[in-house]
Design a protein around this motif. Structure first.
Motif, PDB file in Angstrom:
ATOM      1  N   LYS A 133      43.238  47.970 -22.886  1.00  0.00           N
ATOM      2  CA  LYS A 133      43.579  48.516 -24.200  1.00  0.00           C
ATOM      3  C   LYS A 133      44.390  49.806 -24.036  1.00  0.00           C
ATOM      4  O   LYS A 133      45.408  50.015 -24.689  1.00  0.00           O
ATOM      5  N   ASN A 137      47.639  48.011 -24.391  1.00  0.00           N
ATOM      6  CA  ASN A 137      47.438  47.784 -25.822  1.00  0.00           C
ATOM      7  C   ASN A 137      46.863  46.392 -26.125  1.00  0.00           C
ATOM      8  O   ASN A 137      47.136  45.805 -27.158  1.00  0.00           O
ATOM      9  N   SER A 139      44.227  43.927 -27.421  1.00  0.00           N
ATOM     10  CA  SER A 139      43.132  44.018 -28.388  1.00  0.00           C
ATOM     11  C   SER A 139      41.797  43.818 -27.690  1.00  0.00           C
ATOM     12  O   SER A 139      41.557  42.793 -27.058  1.00  0.00           O
ATOM     13  N   GLY A 239      43.832  57.581 -23.650  1.00  0.00           N
ATOM     14  CA  GLY A 239      43.649  56.377 -22.851  1.00  0.00           C
ATOM     15  C   GLY A 239      42.500  56.516 -21.873  1.00  0.00           C
ATOM     16  O   GLY A 239      41.673  55.617 -21.731  1.00  0.00           O
TER      17      GLY A 239
ATOM     18  N   SER C 295      51.107  42.290 -25.312  1.00  0.00           N
ATOM     19  CA  SER C 295      50.586  43.167 -26.358  1.00  0.00           C
ATOM     20  C   SER C 295      51.393  44.440 -26.545  1.00  0.00           C
ATOM     21  O   SER C 295      51.407  45.029 -27.608  1.00  0.00           O
ATOM     22  N   ARG C 296      52.063  44.878 -25.489  1.00  0.00           N
ATOM     23  CA  ARG C 296      52.832  46.111 -25.609  1.00  0.00           C
ATOM     24  C   ARG C 296      54.156  45.836 -26.295  1.00  0.00           C
ATOM     25  O   ARG C 296      54.685  44.737 -26.217  1.00  0.00           O
TER      26      ARG C 296
END
Lengths: 361, 505, 315
Positions: A133, A137, A139, A239, C295-296
């Motif tokens: 994540k 990024n 989910s 992060g 996802s990025r």
């Protein structure tokens, strides 16, 4: 707006939410032709009637409490951990591995070692979605669910192969399970099956309280969760704290597995995780994501989970009903929270109330 | 069918929001072909009133009359059908759709049963040639500049059959020359349309409007003919009392260079260069204003300086060291102060209390914690001190910062940054959306900081703010500095030309 | 060897249908700005109801096709109901979508299990629906097996891909859905009812998820069990990201994941000495890997995804 009105408003919303939850569960019960009030009695009050039942409730509350504490840390840091099920399984594997590998190491050394191993097992499994994540990024809702399935398969694989009880190979029933673990890793019992894990859970709750509200790490975690952009602007590496909070969360779930093995089962078998990972999410939310709310919440859900095991034989209601109730409770909690925090709505109700009073007065 | 709007009235409109009376018994009226200027400070309730007129909000009390017939708008669709159209201050366009698709979104309101995108396209071309508003119907919104987007908004409104136009701060994002063009355009339109326009810029009010209504704290404080009143009179009525914003009168006593940006290249969110080799130098004790139409790299510059965005190439030298691509923490520790653009999401952690927000950058410093444990008493005492020193209006230091008004949030941020004794300050749109009292406070604080010998980079879209406060003014256009002017060489016209990208000889 | 490959590939289309239907449904939800993680639960309910009707009609024996149709229809209607229920929670009450979706998932899976135990009891199979060989085309070697001898629902599901594309990009409703998922404030200012549009998208998404579940129980497994869905709902959500919210790319994703899933069937049926559990893990691992790469920098993501809309609160 008067203070009295505010309290009454909050109270009514909570009451409406509770009624809505009970009604929804009743509809399902009614559909399977069960006696609604009997079922609620069996699930919620029956377990309180004697010590044996009560200790079974507490046994279930222990892993729930530990897991929920971990989930609350992650949740407050801005990441929803629904992977506790898998993290717990990995904790179980790590704990069993240590116990099987060093059966002769003395207890004061082996028990802590195995416990730490269970934390590391769960922690690593929590860290993966956390770092994914933070860096990519991904989910966490999806990655943790996937990791649950992976861990479950891995757990079965280990039980069927490297951990398999040698006795099973000779004349076993084909049950995939490990041999009974050495007594050196057993947790002592207080009464019935109730073990000292309950004290561990309470101590952990206090520790989490201190961590989240009295240390700079807790401050930074909460800042990352409540306003990630502002936290980043303020020089907090969001992060890092995201991944760290997930590692802590996973470590707690893994540790819950270790405590469960050492206190209750004392051998690795299928079904130890018992959906505690998902129930833990409900407990954390119900406890207001606060350690001192999670303690009573875990007792309540321990009650529900144990009570639902009584339901099939006593009222003919499948034990799945507890999952239904937990789903309903999550939905009702998050909805009620939104209503409570909606100042516009509260304002509108206040004005309606005033207009009504004017008419009467 | 005669569907002209001969008169529009709003009578005794009242609208409450939690804790605020946004509109308090407001009445306005506009006749055919008239232009009404709705004037007032930020937060005076102008936009709320217009949103009520468009059916976006329902009034708690009061009514709307068109041609003396009461009407009730349950939503914007009803307002469209009555012939009203509004251009909102933040443009209401879907960025990843074409101009045609954006117009088509509302096309049902013109009474068309079938969805025919070709017909919409044709209509756009008709309207844009009729009003000389050139737009490319096939362009995606995100490809367009702010000025072009505004044209799209106008075309959209006209395509939907608006005969009565509401414009919310139409000039706020334009260069002075674009503003002039818009005024000419609107003057031409008044032959066919009635217009209400919201503004707090009095030159435009004088240039365009027939009538003026002034709002203050949700109430009408004045209504009259524009021609009979001077800008000064209107300004005084707007704020309620005379506010003279402080000016930078000090002579340049700037010291050594504190921050220099050298050939910086930085990407935007869409991965296209936002800064194209930008150069800028700022010295101690001076305010450098960065003027430019928003979207020309201002945000990216501020973020790159503060380590929140990657610098692809070039250097950012702060006190002699290159801080490009350092972490925000390192840059903060070197003494950088930052008032970010988004005060509600970047400047504060909204659910955190005021006192917790004061220590956002310093929780780990020895003054507020030891051995990793938070020192609650120290945090409380610092918070009490800052709240009184900066006159932050709040129930207490434990109040959630997100529940404060914009002005008070900005004071919390400013207090935190000043308390840290920064060696440099980047202030991005520091007064956007604030009322005059708060603007005055922030401006005088910024000047005090300057007096104490600290350099400030002031990024703003308000030319007045920049011209009032700056020692030097740099104009940014498409990611490079067009020119840096001394404060006494800068005029609105000259800045406007530079902002539009025209190179000076 | 060629047999194995033909076998695997011929399973791809029929086994991908559930994922495809659920993903297309989720695509409509997310295009409208609602992240529905309850997909798994809706699929479970759809699977249960879809199986229940032919089961009750035939008590495990043969049934007239109309009962299968009825099973699909009631699964879709139940899906609509669940979609609207999720709308009440997340659109009207504006609850956070991620956690509410988990609640819906638990509720759906739990309810399906509870009702199943009551109405059906143990493992019971139903006759299900049979494959249709398309004349001539199905006779082509290899290609015929892979593409042209599947059940009718599979064909219909694949026809839905261009239909979904047309709805999303060429109709007024699709325009509205895209607008409320990207800039609801703009849509609202244009007189579009954001709440209503989101409810409509949720209803459609729910119907497709319900159908997906029913497909699993009626056409694929021909039975229901607690583990029938086993994460397919979550994979469907992941596929939407993978497919960049575009029907054709989502179809590609569904096929890719099904290919990974068929691996376990191959391991099981061919007796290859490879730990079965590792084969089962494969698609889940693939989801994580794929999400890590996609996802990025999601520039195509609906910008209002996951954000409740409130006209009166300015942000």
């Amino acid at each position: 707006m008067t203070k009295g009105f505010r309290i009454a408003f909050r109270f009514s919303i909570v009451a409406i939410a509770a009624i809505a939850a009970i009604l929804m569960a009743s509809v399902i019960l009614w559909m399977i032709g069960a006696d609604v009030s009997d079922t609620f009695y069996i699930i919620i009050f029956q377990p309180l009637t004697n010590m044996l039942h009560l200790s079974e409730v507490l046994i279930r509350a222990i892993p729930l409490c530990i897991i929920a504490l971990g989930i609350s840390v992650a949740y407050r840091s801005g990441i929803i951990n629904i992977g506790a099920e898998g993290q717990m399984a990995m904790g179980l594997l790590a704990f069993t591995g240590v116990a099987l590998a060093f059966p002769d190491v003395p207890r004061p050394l082996l028990l802590p070692l195995a416990m730490i191993a269970s934390m590391i097992g769960g922690g690593v499994w929590g860290f993966i979605p956390g770092i994914l994540k933070a860096k990519l990024n991904v989910s966490e809702l999806l990655s943790t669910v996937m990791l649950n399935y992976i861990a479950a398969q891995f757990y079965s694989l280990c039980l069927r192969t490297i951990y398999l009880d040698p006795a099973e190979q000779v004349y076993g029933t084909g049950t995939p399970q490990s041999m009974r673990l050495t007594e050196n890793i057993w947790l002592g019992r207080i009464s019935g099956r109730l073990h000292y894990g309950i004290i561990i859970a309470l101590v952990l709750a206090v520790l989490i309280y201190i961590l989240m509200w009295k240390t700079t790490i807790g401050y930074k975690m909460r800042a990352s969760g409540s306003g990630a952009r502002a936290a980043r602007y303020g020089g907090i590496s969001v992060g890092f704290y995201l991944a760290a909070s997930m590692a802590i969360s996973g470590a707690f779930a893994g540790f819950a597995g270790g405590v469960e093995l050492a206190g209750v089962h004392r051998r690795a078998i299928e079904g130890i995780t018992n959906n505690y990972g998902f129930s833990g999410v409900v407990v954390a939310l119900f406890g207001g994501l606060h350690p001192f709310g999670i303690i009573p919440a875990s007792f309540l859900f321990g009650l529900l989970i144990y009570g639902s095991t009584l339901a099939p034989s006593q009222v003919g209601v499948p034990a799945n009903i507890v999952q239904v109730m937990q789903g309903i409770i999550i939905i009702v909690i998050v909805t009620a929270q939104m209503v409570l925090s909606n100042t516009y709505f509260q304002d509108r109700v206040w004005r309606k109330y005033q207009a009504l009073r004017k008419k009467e007065g | 069918m005669d569907n002209r709007i001969r008169s529009l009235k709003m009578e005794h409109i009242t609208k409450r929001f939690p804790g605020v009376l946004a509109s308090d018994d407001i009445s306005i009226s506009v006749g055919e072909g008239e232009v009404l200027a709705l004037v007032g400070e930020n937060g005076a309730g102008k936009t709320t009133l217009m949103n009520i007129l468009m059916g976006l909000y329902q009034p708690d009390e009061g009514r709307i009359l068109i041609n003396d017939q009461p009407v009730r708008f349950r939503g914007p669709e009803d307002a469209f059908k009555a012939g009203l159209g509004m251009v909102h201050q933040t443009y209401m366009l879907v960025p990843n759709m074409t101009v045609t698709e954006n117009v088509a979104l509302g096309y049902r309101n013109t009474g068309k049963k079938r969805y025919d995108i070709k017909e919409v396209r044709k209509r756009i071309e008709e309207v844009s040639s009729q009003y000389e508003l050139l737009v490319n119907p096939d362009a995606y919104i995100w490809q367009l500049s702010v000025g072009e987007q505004q044209k799209v908004e106008l075309v959209k409104t006209l395509c939907l059959g608006a005969r009565f136009l509401i414009l919310d701060e139409p000039t706020s994002a334009l260069t002075p020359q674009e503003v002039d063009e818009l005024i000419v355009l609107l003057q031409r339109m008044t032959k066919e349309l009635s217009i209400i326009f919201i503004s707090h810029k009095l030159q435009e009010v004088k240039a365009l409007s027939d009538k003026v209504t002034i709002l203050r704290h949700g109430k009408v404080v004045f209504s009259g003919n524009t021609s009979e009143h001077s800008p000064q009179e209107i300004a005084a009525k707007m704020t309620g009392h005379e506010i003279i914003l402080p000016r930078n009168a000090g002579s340049a006593k700037a010291g050594a260079t504190v921050l220099s940006v050298e050939n910086a290249v930085v990407m935007s969110d869409r991965k296209i260069p936002a800064l194209n080799g930008l150069n800028l130098e700022i010295r101690a004790g001076e305010i450098v204003g960065l003027a430019g139409v928003s979207g020309n790299g201002q945000r990216e510059l501020a973020e790159a300086i503060n380590g929140l965005r990657k610098t692809e190439s070039g250097r950012i030298v702060f006190l002699g060291e290159d801080i490009a691509n350092c972490s925000p923490r390192e840059i903060i520790d070197r003494g950088m102060g930052y008032i970010p653009e988004e005060r509600n999401t970047e400047g504060i952690v909204p659910p955190f209390s005021i006192k917790e927000n004061f220590v956002l950058k310093d929780i780990a410093s020895p003054s507020f914690s030891s051995n990793g444990f938070v020192n609650g008493k120290k945090i409380d005492s610092t918070a009490e001190k800052l709240v009184s020193r900066f006159d932050i209006r709040c129930p207490g230091i434990d109040t959630a910062a997100g529940s404060l008004s914009g002005g008070n949030i900005q004071k919390v941020i400013l207090a935190r940054e000043i308390e840290r004794k920064p060696k440099f300050l980047v202030a991005v749109y520091p007064t956007r959306g604030l009322d005059m009292g708060a603007v005055e406070f922030i401006h005088s604080e910024l000047l005090k900081i300057r007096e104490s010998g600290i350099g400030i980079l002031l990024i703003s879209e308000e030319l007045d703010e920049i011209m009032n406060l700056s020692d030097r003014i740099a104009v940014i256009y498409k990611g490079v500095i067009q020119k840096v002017l001394d404060k006494n060489e800068a005029t609105r016209e000259r800045l406007g030309i530079l902002m539009a990208g025209v190179k000076e000889e | 060897m060629l047999d194995i490959i033909t076998n695997m590939l011929s399973m791809c289309i029929p086994f991908s249908v559930a994922l495809l239907l659920a993903s297309l449904g989720e695509m409509f939800n997310q295009r409208a700005g609602v992240f529905n993680l309850g997909c798994e639960g809706v699929m479970a309910m759809g699977a249960f109801v879809g199986m229940l009707i032919p089961f009750l009609a035939g008590q495990g024996g043969a049934v007239a096709p109309v009962y299968n149709v009825l099973g699909f229809v009631s699964a879709a209607l139940l899906g609509v109901l669940f979609g609207l229920f999720f709308g009440v929670i997340t659109v009207t009450f504006r609850a956070p979508q991620g956690i509410a979706g988990i609640g819906l998932q638990m509720f759906g899976v739990g309810t399906a299990g509870t009702l199943f135990r009551h109405f059906v009891g143990g493992t019971q199979s139903i006759p299900g629906i049979s494959d249709i060989d398309i004349p001539l085309l199905s006779k082509i070697p290899f290609i015929g097996d892979v593409f042209f001898s599947h059940n009718i629902v599979a064909y219909l599901a694949y026809i839905l891909v261009p239909v979904a594309w047309y709805i999303l990009f060429k109709t007024y409703w699709g325009l509205k859905v895209r607008a409320v998922g990207t800039n609801p404030r703009a849509a609202d200012s244009m007189g579009i009812n954001v709440t209503r549009t989101r409810y409509e998208a949720l209803a459609l998404g729910g119907a497709l998820a319900g159908l997906a579940g029913a497909y699993l129980s009626i056409a694929q497994a021909k039975m229901f069990s607690d583990t029938l869905i086993s994460g397919r709902g979550f994979i469907a959500v992941a596929l939407v990201y993978f497919g960049h919210w575009h029907p054709v790319q989502i179809m590609g994703g569904a096929l890719l994941f099904t290919f990974a899933q068929t691996f376990q069937t191959v391991v099981q049926s061919m007796g290859i000495s490879f730990p079965y559990e590792l084969a089962v893990m494969l698609p889940y691992v693939l989801v994580i890997v794929v999400l890590s790469f996609t996802s990025r920098n999601q520039t195509t993501a609906p910008t209002a995804l996951g954000k409740p809309f409130n006209r009166e609160i300015r942000t």
